[in-house]
Write a protein that holds these residues in place. Structure first.
Motif, mmCIF file in Angstrom:
data_model
loop_
_atom_site.group_PDB
_atom_site.id
_atom_site.type_symbol
_atom_site.label_atom_id
_atom_site.label_comp_id
_atom_site.label_asym_id
_atom_site.label_seq_id
_atom_site.Cartn_x
_atom_site.Cartn_y
_atom_site.Cartn_z
ATOM 1 N N TYR B 9 0.822 -1.212 0.000
ATOM 2 C CA TYR B 9 0.000 0.000 0.000
ATOM 3 C C TYR B 9 0.855 1.261 0.000
ATOM 4 N N LEU B 10 2.057 1.133 0.547
ATOM 5 C CA LEU B 10 2.957 2.287 0.525
ATOM 6 C C LEU B 10 3.483 2.506 -0.881
ATOM 7 N N VAL B 13 0.916 4.294 -2.742
ATOM 8 C CA VAL B 13 0.927 5.727 -2.443
ATOM 9 C C VAL B 13 1.950 6.418 -3.332
ATOM 10 N N ARG B 14 3.081 5.764 -3.482
ATOM 11 C CA ARG B 14 4.141 6.324 -4.310
ATOM 12 C C ARG B 14 3.707 6.362 -5.777
ATOM 13 N N LEU B 16 0.787 6.492 -6.899
ATOM 14 C CA LEU B 16 -0.240 7.517 -7.075
ATOM 15 C C LEU B 16 0.380 8.888 -7.253
ATOM 16 N N ARG B 17 1.418 9.122 -6.474
ATOM 17 C CA ARG B 17 2.082 10.419 -6.588
ATOM 18 C C ARG B 17 2.617 10.596 -8.005
ATOM 19 N N ILE B 20 -0.251 11.086 -10.478
ATOM 20 C CA ILE B 20 -0.785 12.445 -10.407
ATOM 21 C C ILE B 20 0.124 13.412 -11.139
ATOM 22 N N ARG B 49 -7.453 0.398 -1.899
ATOM 23 C CA ARG B 49 -8.261 1.157 -0.950
ATOM 24 C C ARG B 49 -7.477 1.529 0.309
ATOM 25 N N GLU B 50 -6.631 0.643 0.769
ATOM 26 C CA GLU B 50 -5.835 0.962 1.957
ATOM 27 C C GLU B 50 -4.982 2.214 1.714
ATOM 28 N N ARG B 53 -7.439 5.269 1.431
ATOM 29 C CA ARG B 53 -7.994 5.682 2.714
ATOM 30 C C ARG B 53 -6.960 6.445 3.526
ATOM 31 N N SER B 54 -5.709 6.008 3.426
ATOM 32 C CA SER B 54 -4.639 6.699 4.149
ATOM 33 C C SER B 54 -4.530 8.142 3.686
ATOM 34 N N LEU B 55 -4.541 8.284 2.375
ATOM 35 C CA LEU B 55 -4.406 9.635 1.840
ATOM 36 C C LEU B 55 -5.631 10.475 2.169
ATOM 37 N N GLU B 56 -6.760 9.822 2.253
ATOM 38 C CA GLU B 56 -7.987 10.555 2.569
ATOM 39 C C GLU B 56 -7.940 11.073 4.007
ATOM 40 N N LEU B 58 -5.495 11.918 5.601
ATOM 41 C CA LEU B 58 -4.582 13.053 5.639
ATOM 42 C C LEU B 58 -5.174 14.274 4.941
ATOM 43 N N LEU B 60 -5.590 14.510 1.719
ATOM 44 C CA LEU B 60 -4.951 14.731 0.422
ATOM 45 C C LEU B 60 -5.885 14.416 -0.732
#
Lengths: 215, 215
Positions: B9-10, B13-14, B16-17, B20, B49-50, B53-56, B58, B60
DNA sequence: TTTTTCAAAGTGGTCTGACCACTCAATGAA
DNA sequence: TTCATTGAGTGGTCAGACCACTTTGAAAAA
């Protein structure tokens, strides 16, 4: 069940907070397993995980496969990746984190130096001695001691977090110039000279900041 | 696939960055759906989703059921809010909340008064005029103005939260004694007299605190 | 033609059950 | 006693199934 206005995982975050409080789980302590939480809160395990992952990303909990989920020790220096890659991308925000941390540090110094009880604490003389003998001192240790002495737990906690999120390598190799500032700070605290303490602190901080920027 | 050292999930996150960035998704813009992301990144939807949800949590990203996931303004991150629910949990000492709020207020005053640019802002004269004409001024409005002018968003956010937490009825009916302190504060700020500003602030705060305690 | 209706497609929210990888401690063998 | 093994417990991940909600476009009505 699935017809809540508030999202389930947020509710779980809240529940977790209460659980930690009611069961008095301290930093480093173990949280119930994901399966148990799901059972107790009457939700699916995946939902519990969404909440846990969120808190993990924030650095509030730590998970170890095969072992369990633990409450993070605030003191532990664990860089939260997102913050550096996402939020803290904005230089202004990084600066705010540093400045805000320094606000808490400065105020703690004012309080300690301004109190005839606190500024007589043996720890200051002890630290000064250590500085003169070893020739160095860890910035964090000194500041933490001051924060703790200032006796404001909320401020102390904020400081821990700001420090964690502001993550930066304060090189330990103190040079003479820095040591001089630290010595002045300690002396000023013991003398109860608030203004001088702040001046010394500012000089010290400036020294560090310059070192940071030139890198 | 499931044998990564870094948690999936980390990594997402990366990813996704990067996504984006590469697709130039701006704040308010729409992200790919969870199902599409799972497909593109070759992971399960729950894992996606994990990360989301983390970004949410925060602040972001924002999700709207039935619509999709959207990018929010980075500057609106909820770091402070989220952390506060955990920090303020056991630090129930109301006293600390007040003191800490005052720390931020005092520092903002120092910054504003100490800046030849900030202390010349027309808003101070305007507030002083309002005080003299109406005979009263809302404490919160004045302090907020100072905090905003001090230009530290993080500190401002903390202040909002602390204010909310410390929730107390600052009676608006200013008495002469209080007005005098406020007037001194404003004047000191405009004069750039930091020490006098702090003294006036302290006097004002003390006046309020006494009123609070006698209640 | 224009407007209204409504069903289908798309999306996030949640649950279940299934494996896998890892840790730890109890069990049993040497 | 010491060492190896095994099984229970735990987090990591996946696939598939519904549900609730929004958007949209085609069919029906005006």
């Amino acid at each position: 069940m699935t017809n809540q206005t508030t999202k389930m995982y947020l509710q779980i975050v809240r529940e977790l907070r209460l659980l930690i409080q009611s069961e008095n789980i301290r930093p480093g302590g173990k949280l119930p397993s994901e399966r148990e939480l799901a059972e107790r809160l009457q939700v699916g395990r995946s939902t519990v995980r969404e909440a846990l992952r969120s808190l993990e990303l924030l650095g509030l909990i730590e998970t170890k496969r095969g072992e369990g989920t633990f409450l993070t020790d605030f003191r532990k220096h664990k860089l939260v990746e997102v913050l550096s890659t996402f939020i803290l991308q904005d230089t202004k925000t990084i600066e705010d984190v540093h400045i805000t941390r320094e606000i808490h540090e400065k105020e703690a110094i004012r309080i300690v130096a301004g109190s005839t009880v606190l500024n007589q604490l043996p720890v200051w003389a002890s630290l000064l001695k250590q500085l003169q003998e070893d020739g160095s001192i860890v910035r964090e240790d000194l500041i933490r001691e001051i924060l703790i002495s200032s006796n404001n737990r909320l401020s102390l906690k904020m400081w821990f977090l700001l420090k964690q999120y502001g993550e930066e390598p304060y090189q330990g190799h103190s040079e003479d110039e820095e040591n001089h500032a630290i010595q002045q700070l300690l002396t000023a605290i013991m003398d109860g000279d608030i203004e001088q303490a702040i001046r010394s602190y500012s000089a010290w901080t400036k020294w560090l900041t310059q070192g940071r920027e030139t890198t």
